[in-house]
Write a protein that holds these residues in place. Structure first.
Motif, PDB file in Angstrom:
ATOM      1  N   THR A 115     -18.211  -1.016   7.039  1.00 46.35           N
ATOM      2  CA  THR A 115     -18.540   0.476   6.260  1.00 46.35           C
ATOM      3  C   THR A 115     -17.023   0.846   6.990  1.00 46.35           C
ATOM      4  O   THR A 115     -16.120   1.365   6.032  1.00 46.35           O
ATOM      5  N   VAL A 116     -16.896   0.280   8.343  1.00 50.90           N
ATOM      6  CA  VAL A 116     -15.461   1.932   8.359  1.00 50.90           C
ATOM      7  C   VAL A 116     -14.327   0.641   8.412  1.00 50.90           C
ATOM      8  O   VAL A 116     -13.264   1.608   7.459  1.00 50.90           O
ATOM      9  N   ALA A 117     -13.875  -0.906   8.349  1.00 46.52           N
ATOM     10  CA  ALA A 117     -12.839  -0.953   8.411  1.00 46.52           C
ATOM     11  C   ALA A 117     -11.912  -1.674   5.914  1.00 46.52           C
ATOM     12  O   ALA A 117     -11.723  -1.215   6.516  1.00 46.52           O
ATOM     13  N   PRO A 118     -13.000  -1.573   6.375  1.00 44.42           N
ATOM     14  CA  PRO A 118     -13.168  -1.169   4.543  1.00 44.42           C
ATOM     15  C   PRO A 118     -12.300   0.361   4.643  1.00 44.42           C
ATOM     16  O   PRO A 118     -11.573   0.605   3.308  1.00 44.42           O
ATOM     17  N   ALA A 119     -13.400   1.473   4.818  1.00 47.50           N
ATOM     18  CA  ALA A 119     -13.185   2.253   4.288  1.00 47.50           C
ATOM     19  C   ALA A 119     -11.442   2.136   4.932  1.00 47.50           C
ATOM     20  O   ALA A 119     -10.532   3.720   4.282  1.00 47.50           O
ATOM     21  N   VAL A 120     -11.408   2.666   6.393  1.00 44.14           N
ATOM     22  CA  VAL A 120      -9.638   2.287   6.796  1.00 44.14           C
ATOM     23  C   VAL A 120      -8.406   2.139   6.122  1.00 44.14           C
ATOM     24  O   VAL A 120      -7.669   2.375   5.426  1.00 44.14           O
ATOM     25  N   ARG A 121      -8.780   0.825   5.520  1.00 37.85           N
ATOM     26  CA  ARG A 121      -7.886  -0.050   4.579  1.00 37.85           C
ATOM     27  C   ARG A 121      -7.696   0.509   3.540  1.00 37.85           C
ATOM     28  O   ARG A 121      -6.593   0.893   2.769  1.00 37.85           O
ATOM     29  N   LEU A 122      -8.910   1.131   2.420  1.00 38.78           N
ATOM     30  CA  LEU A 122      -8.514   1.974   1.441  1.00 38.78           C
ATOM     31  C   LEU A 122      -7.982   3.481   1.645  1.00 38.78           C
ATOM     32  O   LEU A 122      -7.195   3.226   0.387  1.00 38.78           O
ATOM     33  N   ALA A 123      -7.869   3.391   2.803  1.00 41.39           N
ATOM     34  CA  ALA A 123      -7.118   5.260   3.247  1.00 41.39           C
ATOM     35  C   ALA A 123      -5.543   4.781   3.388  1.00 41.39           C
ATOM     36  O   ALA A 123      -5.061   5.729   3.164  1.00 41.39           O
ATOM     37  N   GLY A 124      -5.768   3.881   4.469  1.00 43.56           N
ATOM     38  CA  GLY A 124      -3.722   3.958   4.290  1.00 43.56           C
ATOM     39  C   GLY A 124      -2.986   2.823   3.650  1.00 43.56           C
ATOM     40  O   GLY A 124      -2.376   3.542   2.815  1.00 43.56           O
ATOM     41  N   GLY A 176      -0.379   4.238   0.615  1.00 41.18           N
ATOM     42  CA  GLY A 176       1.067   3.791   0.946  1.00 41.18           C
ATOM     43  C   GLY A 176       1.332   2.700   2.428  1.00 41.18           C
ATOM     44  O   GLY A 176       2.285   2.204   2.636  1.00 41.18           O
ATOM     45  N   LEU A 177       0.182   2.904   3.211  1.00 35.71           N
ATOM     46  CA  LEU A 177       0.444   1.927   4.031  1.00 35.71           C
ATOM     47  C   LEU A 177      -0.151   0.707   4.120  1.00 35.71           C
ATOM     48  O   LEU A 177      -1.089  -0.123   2.988  1.00 35.71           O
ATOM     49  N   GLU A 178       0.538  -0.536   4.913  1.00 36.05           N
ATOM     50  CA  GLU A 178      -0.379  -1.676   4.901  1.00 36.05           C
ATOM     51  C   GLU A 178      -1.272  -2.101   6.155  1.00 36.05           C
ATOM     52  O   GLU A 178      -0.737  -1.356   6.915  1.00 36.05           O
ATOM     53  N   VAL A 179      -2.536  -2.344   5.601  1.00 35.33           N
ATOM     54  CA  VAL A 179      -3.753  -2.476   6.754  1.00 35.33           C
ATOM     55  C   VAL A 179      -4.054  -3.797   6.910  1.00 35.33           C
ATOM     56  O   VAL A 179      -4.734  -4.133   5.563  1.00 35.33           O
ATOM     57  N   ALA A 180      -4.974  -4.133   7.703  1.00 33.98           N
ATOM     58  CA  ALA A 180      -5.329  -5.871   8.058  1.00 33.98           C
ATOM     59  C   ALA A 180      -6.570  -5.812   7.546  1.00 33.98           C
ATOM     60  O   ALA A 180      -7.547  -4.409   7.671  1.00 33.98           O
ATOM     61  N   SER A 181      -7.294  -6.537   6.926  1.00 35.04           N
ATOM     62  CA  SER A 181      -8.341  -6.239   7.073  1.00 35.04           C
ATOM     63  C   SER A 181      -9.222  -5.704   8.110  1.00 35.04           C
ATOM     64  O   SER A 181     -10.547  -5.146   7.763  1.00 35.04           O
ATOM     65  N   GLN A 182      -9.028  -6.500   9.571  1.00 35.07           N
ATOM     66  CA  GLN A 182      -9.236  -6.107   9.885  1.00 35.07           C
ATOM     67  C   GLN A 182      -8.293  -5.602  11.335  1.00 35.07           C
ATOM     68  O   GLN A 182      -7.938  -5.765  11.264  1.00 35.07           O
ATOM     69  N   ASN A 236      -2.617 -10.278  18.537  1.00 39.56           N
ATOM     70  CA  ASN A 236      -1.555 -10.307  18.164  1.00 39.56           C
ATOM     71  C   ASN A 236      -0.442  -9.189  19.302  1.00 39.56           C
ATOM     72  O   ASN A 236      -1.201  -8.597  19.582  1.00 39.56           O
ATOM     73  N   LEU A 237       0.564  -9.787  19.642  1.00 40.71           N
ATOM     74  CA  LEU A 237       1.004  -8.550  20.505  1.00 40.71           C
ATOM     75  C   LEU A 237       2.158  -7.470  19.577  1.00 40.71           C
ATOM     76  O   LEU A 237       3.036  -7.804  19.227  1.00 40.71           O
ATOM     77  N   THR A 238       0.996  -6.391  18.970  1.00 37.80           N
ATOM     78  CA  THR A 238       2.090  -5.388  18.763  1.00 37.80           C
ATOM     79  C   THR A 238       0.680  -3.697  18.696  1.00 37.80           C
ATOM     80  O   THR A 238      -0.976  -4.038  19.640  1.00 37.80           O
ATOM     81  N   ALA A 239       1.827  -3.056  18.806  1.00 36.45           N
ATOM     82  CA  ALA A 239       0.634  -1.650  19.326  1.00 36.45           C
ATOM     83  C   ALA A 239       0.941  -0.941  17.750  1.00 36.45           C
ATOM     84  O   ALA A 239      -0.111   0.696  17.625  1.00 36.45           O
ATOM     85  N   ASN A 240       0.840  -1.851  16.553  1.00 39.26           N
ATOM     86  CA  ASN A 240      -0.028  -0.705  15.650  1.00 39.26           C
ATOM     87  C   ASN A 240      -1.854  -0.899  15.584  1.00 39.26           C
ATOM     88  O   ASN A 240      -2.084  -2.106  15.005  1.00 39.26           O
ATOM     89  N   PRO A 241      -2.212   0.311  16.027  1.00 40.76           N
ATOM     90  CA  PRO A 241      -3.656   0.407  15.327  1.00 40.76           C
ATOM     91  C   PRO A 241      -3.847  -0.250  14.058  1.00 40.76           C
ATOM     92  O   PRO A 241      -5.515  -0.457  13.570  1.00 40.76           O
ATOM     93  N   LEU A 242      -2.832  -0.577  12.580  1.00 39.99           N
ATOM     94  CA  LEU A 242      -3.626  -1.077  11.001  1.00 39.99           C
ATOM     95  C   LEU A 242      -3.598  -2.403  11.755  1.00 39.99           C
ATOM     96  O   LEU A 242      -4.200  -2.992  10.041  1.00 39.99           O
ATOM     97  N   ALA A 243      -3.149  -2.959  12.407  1.00 37.73           N
ATOM     98  CA  ALA A 243      -3.146  -4.741  12.698  1.00 37.73           C
ATOM     99  C   ALA A 243      -4.524  -5.748  13.335  1.00 37.73           C
ATOM    100  O   ALA A 243      -4.756  -4.557  14.183  1.00 37.73           O
ATOM    101  N   ALA A 244      -4.205  -6.247  13.052  1.00 35.43           N
ATOM    102  CA  ALA A 244      -5.806  -7.138  13.073  1.00 35.43           C
ATOM    103  C   ALA A 244      -5.173  -7.513  15.097  1.00 35.43           C
ATOM    104  O   ALA A 244      -4.261  -7.931  15.407  1.00 35.43           O
ATOM    105  N   VAL A 245      -6.399  -7.828  16.223  1.00 33.33           N
ATOM    106  CA  VAL A 245      -5.622  -7.725  17.279  1.00 33.33           C
ATOM    107  C   VAL A 245      -7.037  -8.504  18.147  1.00 33.33           C
ATOM    108  O   VAL A 245      -8.323  -8.070  17.735  1.00 33.33           O
TER     109      VAL A 245
END
Length: 460
Positions: free
Chosen positions: A291-300, A304-310, A396-405
């Motif tokens: 529920t949440v992950a698909p909703a976050v991806r669709l909202a992003g 115009g943001l690139e959001v990972a599926s996880q 992954n070494l990232t501070a992007n909350p839209l990426a998979a970690v």
């Protein structure tokens, strides 16, 4: 005759012993409790100590030692050819025999050599259980008779019972402390073995995490990378997102329930909020993944943001929802514990209710609120299932909350899945990660204690 039934019989006999001891004490005092040194219930508990405690200790020891005792007896009766097998092969044979004896493997799969051994295992179990029944019930009956024979109106039953209770408390505290020491030592010793193969500097400051060790030296990727910074970063990122959700929502919910909600609303709102703490984390994981992950991806994607599926954001949001009760419930209790005199003094000076909450109640309750926040943060650091299902396994070494970690706890579980030999850096890395997580949690607790001590001196 099964062991659970024996446990119920022991409990029943202890209950009988309690009423026999209590009734005998009253009978000796002529039915007048004031003629007794202690309350009648203490005489009943004294009989319970002699009746139930030894039998329950024997029951516990047998539960702990039954498997190893029967295993040693079975191994001693094995044919010489079997006993000379390597330890791992012999262990597999004994495991199969045990599973057949317990019914986990059908007896039809036993061959002509194994079948007599299985029958011997079953007979030993039955003999042990029958003997335990006889000895345990005999101990209970003897304890009842002995305990009742010691009773008299002048007998100091309360002193004896409280002394035994004090001993049990000391033993329980010692077990808890020694368990903690054992956990810490196991982490330290195994982590030292890991650091003997991998530099601590590489582990703590390395930027690449790839612990896949090859079986042969000529394989590709035979030297793994053990830089844990991506795991630390992912853990802190998801925990920070969770705290950004849990702390404001939980604290405001606590303030509302403690200061604004009526008794009827509070009576059902607080239990309903605490239900969140009882939901299994795997259910939260399903909710995050489906529920949440698909909703976050669709909202992003909609902006115009690139959001990972996880993504870390999806895992952090759901984790924040999960730990709201840790903040709200504890903070609510702390706010209610603030003396009413502080509120009355604030109102007497002309403060409004909101001013009283902001300037008097919350500062006075700050030690408990800080403790609840630290507890929630520690809970967020240790979560596994939500991260596995909503944030993925990629370190992954990232501070992007839209990426998979990924997080420390996820990779601890991943490294120890399946049959593992604890002699390679890949497996031992789990203990090094656990040691770091333990050190971080301990540091958080120390900080919380310092905060509590500082503000408690101010408001006591």
């Amino acid at each position: 005759m099964t062991l659970p039934l024996l446990f119920l019989v022991i409990l029943g006999l202890t209950l009988v012993g309690f009423y026999l001891g209590r009734s005998r004490a009253l009978a000796m005092a002529g039915g007048k409790a004031r003629n007794l040194h202690s309350l009648p219930g203490f005489y009943g508990w004294y009989v319970v100590v002699w009746c139930g405690l030894p039998a329950l200790l024997l029951f516990g020891f047998w539960i702990a030692l039954e498997d190893s005792v029967i295993r040693n007896l079975v191994v001693a009766e094995l044919p010489q050819a079997m006993r000379e097998l390597p330890a791992d092969r012999l262990g597999l044979i004994i495991s199969d025999i045990r599973n057949m004896a317990y019914g986990n493997i059908p007896l039809s799969k036993a061959d002509d050599v194994t079948r007599p051994i299985v029958d011997h295992y079953i007979s030993l179990r039955q003999l042990g259980t029958s003997s335990l029944w006889v000895v345990a019930i005999s101990i209970c009956m003897a304890g009842i008779l002995w305990g009742r024979s010691r009773l008299s109106p002048e007998f100091r039953a309360r002193n004896r019972v409280e002394s035994i209770a004090n001993i049990l408390l000391i033993v329980s505290s010692t077990i808890a402390v020694m368990t903690t020491v054992g956990i810490v030592l196991s982490l330290i010793f195994e982590a030292l073995r890991f650091f003997a193969a991998v530099s601590p500097l590489e582990f703590l400051f390395g930027l690449t995490w790839s612990p896949q060790m090859a079986i042969r030296a000529d394989q590709v990727g035979s030297s793994g990378a053990f830089g844990a910074v991506p795991l630390f970063t992912g853990t802190l990122l998801i925990a920070a997102i969770a705290m950004l959700v849990a702390v404001p929502v939980g604290l405001m919910a606590a303030v509302y329930m403690a200061e604004y909600a009526g008794p009827r609303l509070r009576a059902w709102a607080k239990p309903a909020l605490e239900v969140l703490a009882g939901i299994p984390t795997v259910v939260y994981g399903f909710f995050a993944a489906l529920t949440v992950a698909p909703a976050v991806r669709l909202a992003g994607e909609g902006i115009g943001l690139e959001v990972a599926s996880q993504s870390a954001l999806a895992a952090g949001l759901v984790m924040g929802i999960m730990i709201i009760p840790f903040v709200s419930s504890l903070s609510d209790d702390v706010i209610n514990a603030v003396p009413q005199s502080l509120r009355d003094g604030s109102y007497a000076l002309g403060s409004t209710q909101s001013e009283t909450v902001k300037r008097v109640i919350l500062p006075a309750a700050l030690p408990g609120i800080a403790a609840s926040v630290i507890l929630a943060f520690s809970r967020a650091l240790g979560e596994t299932m939500i991260v596995v299902m909503a944030a993925g396994l990629a370190a992954n070494l990232t501070a992007n909350p839209l990426a998979a970690v990924s997080t420390v706890t996820v990779h601890i579980a991943t490294l120890l899945v399946g049959d593992q030999e604890f002699d390679s850096p890949k497996t031992l890395a789990a203990f090094a990660l656990g040691l770091v997580l333990f050190a971080v949690t301990l540091s958080l607790n120390i900080v919380a204690l310092r905060i509590v001590k500082k503000y408690r001196e101010q408001y006591d």
